[in-house]
Design an enzyme around this catalytic site. Sequence first.
Site, mmCIF file in Angstrom:
data_model
loop_
_atom_site.group_PDB
_atom_site.id
_atom_site.type_symbol
_atom_site.label_atom_id
_atom_site.label_comp_id
_atom_site.label_asym_id
_atom_site.label_seq_id
_atom_site.Cartn_x
_atom_site.Cartn_y
_atom_site.Cartn_z
ATOM 1 N N ARG A 209 0.828 -1.231 -0.017
ATOM 2 C CA ARG A 209 0.089 -0.098 0.098
ATOM 3 C C ARG A 209 0.808 1.382 -0.102
ATOM 4 O O ARG A 209 0.490 2.268 -0.380
ATOM 5 C CB ARG A 209 -0.772 0.003 1.236
ATOM 6 C CG ARG A 209 -1.815 1.207 1.096
ATOM 7 C CD ARG A 209 -3.003 0.882 2.126
ATOM 8 N NE ARG A 209 -2.927 0.256 3.238
ATOM 9 C CZ ARG A 209 -2.175 0.484 4.379
ATOM 10 N NH1 ARG A 209 -2.105 1.809 4.603
ATOM 11 N NH2 ARG A 209 -2.078 -0.248 5.292
ATOM 12 N N TYR B 209 -17.154 14.971 -17.766
ATOM 13 C CA TYR B 209 -17.539 13.611 -17.700
ATOM 14 C C TYR B 209 -18.319 13.576 -16.186
ATOM 15 O O TYR B 209 -17.938 14.266 -15.342
ATOM 16 C CB TYR B 209 -16.067 12.940 -17.145
ATOM 17 C CG TYR B 209 -16.052 11.407 -16.667
ATOM 18 C CD1 TYR B 209 -17.002 10.378 -17.110
ATOM 19 C CD2 TYR B 209 -15.188 11.071 -15.756
ATOM 20 C CE1 TYR B 209 -17.068 9.194 -16.819
ATOM 21 C CE2 TYR B 209 -15.351 9.854 -15.222
ATOM 22 C CZ TYR B 209 -16.097 8.833 -15.604
ATOM 23 O OH TYR B 209 -16.322 7.556 -14.999
ATOM 24 N N ASP C 97 -7.939 17.443 -16.505
ATOM 25 C CA ASP C 97 -8.062 16.256 -16.905
ATOM 26 C C ASP C 97 -7.766 16.163 -18.477
ATOM 27 O O ASP C 97 -8.359 16.439 -19.179
ATOM 28 C CB ASP C 97 -9.644 15.821 -16.460
ATOM 29 C CG ASP C 97 -9.817 14.578 -16.970
ATOM 30 O OD1 ASP C 97 -9.080 13.839 -17.585
ATOM 31 O OD2 ASP C 97 -11.137 13.990 -16.622
ATOM 32 N N LYS D 143 -7.544 4.472 -20.148
ATOM 33 C CA LYS D 143 -8.094 4.863 -21.434
ATOM 34 C C LYS D 143 -6.919 4.820 -22.273
ATOM 35 O O LYS D 143 -6.148 3.908 -22.385
ATOM 36 C CB LYS D 143 -8.679 6.273 -21.461
ATOM 37 C CG LYS D 143 -10.105 6.565 -20.572
ATOM 38 C CD LYS D 143 -10.905 5.347 -20.835
ATOM 39 C CE LYS D 143 -12.408 5.652 -20.053
ATOM 40 N NZ LYS D 143 -12.223 5.490 -18.832
#
Length: 384
Positions: free
Chosen positions: A83, A133, A205, A230
Amino acid sequence: MNADPYLDFSTLAIHADMGVESGSVDIAAPLHVSTTFEYPTDYNLRIALSKGVVTESDALGAHLLSPGLPGKPQQDQPLVYSRMATTTRDRVESVLGALDHGHAVTYASGLAAIHAAFVFFNPSRIFMARAGYHGSHGVLDLFKRGRQEVEVIFLSEADSMPPKDAVFKRGDLVWLEMPQNPNGEIFDIPAFKARCETGAIVAVDLTFAPPPLMYGLDLGADCVMHASTKFLGGHSDLLGGVLVVKDEEIAKGLRSDRTFLGSVMGNMEAWLLLRSLRTLDVRVLRQSESATALAAWLANPPEADAKALSVVAKVHHASLQQPDLLVRLNNARPSGVLAIEFTSAQHAILMCNRLKLFKNATSLGGVESLIDWRRAFDDKIAGG
C-alpha cells in the site's frame, strides 16, 4: 521523475525506469505480486531510534548497528508494504513522470485520482464546467458531502477562456477537462493560469489527450489527471488513474495521502500500464491522425458520400472547431476521440449496431474502435 532532456518521447517511454529496479537482469519488466517485503537487517532498529524507543549508544553497545550482520542489506527507503510502494509501481510512475514532465502518482482508477486531488488540495471554491465526465461531478458531490462551505462555480463549456474579470484566489481549484466529454472542447490553460493568485490551483483532466498530444504542465497547469484506463493503458485491460504535478513535495504529499486513502494501483495493473506505455507514442499519434481524418470526412464529405452522410448533423472535434487554439497550446494535437450528432435519435441508435469494425461499448483510447450513444446515459447530451 527520470527525464533526460536529450532523450525523445519514445525513448523515455522505454527507458525512463532504468535503474529503478537495481540488480534486475530481466529485459521485460518483471511482475511482482508480493504485498509485503522482508526488512533490511537493521530496519526495525532504525525505526525505533527515530522514535526514541532506544538510544544509539544502546544499539552500538549491543552491536546492533555493526556492519556485516546476516540478512538483507541496509537500504535508505526499503520496500515495506505494497500500500506504500512496490517496485512495479515505482517503475511505472518514473515513466509517467518523465513523459508528462512532472512527478507522477498512480491510483486504482481515474475517479480515485480525482478524489485524491480534491482531498489533497482541499479547495474552498471549485470552478468547473457543468458539462464533462459525469463521474467527475459524482466525485464532486461526494467531496461536498459534509462540506457545505465549499462553493462550486460553474464555467461555460462554450468559452475556452476564463470568465471576464475572473480572479482565482488562494484556496481555489480550477478543474478543466480537455478535450471535454462529450463534444471535445479545449480550454486556454495559460489564460486560466494567468488569472491565478498565489495558492490557486489549475488542474486539468487530459484523459482524452495524453502526451504526446498535449502537455498540461508545460502549459501552466499545476496538476494533470489521466484515467490511465483509457489512452495510457490503451488495450482495454486495466483500470487506473494518475496525477502528475510539477512540485516534488506535492507528489510526496499525494503519496502519503494515498497510503491512507487506500486507493493504490495493484501490481498487475501497474505492470500492464508499464507495458502499454512502451508503445504510447505510436498508438496515440496514429489514433489522433485517424480521428482527425474521420472528422474531416464526416464534416465535409466528398460528393460521392454526401447522400449517405446527410444524416450527420454536426461533427465535434478540436481540429474542426478550435484549430487556432491547438496551435496556441504549443501546437497541441487533437484527440483520438470525436463526437457526432445525427439528425435523429433513430439514426444514432442504428449507427451503434450497424458498423462492422466498431464495437458498441463504453470507453475510449484502446486499440479497438468503439462507438457509444452517450444520450442513453447522460441526459445533458442532445438526442442525436
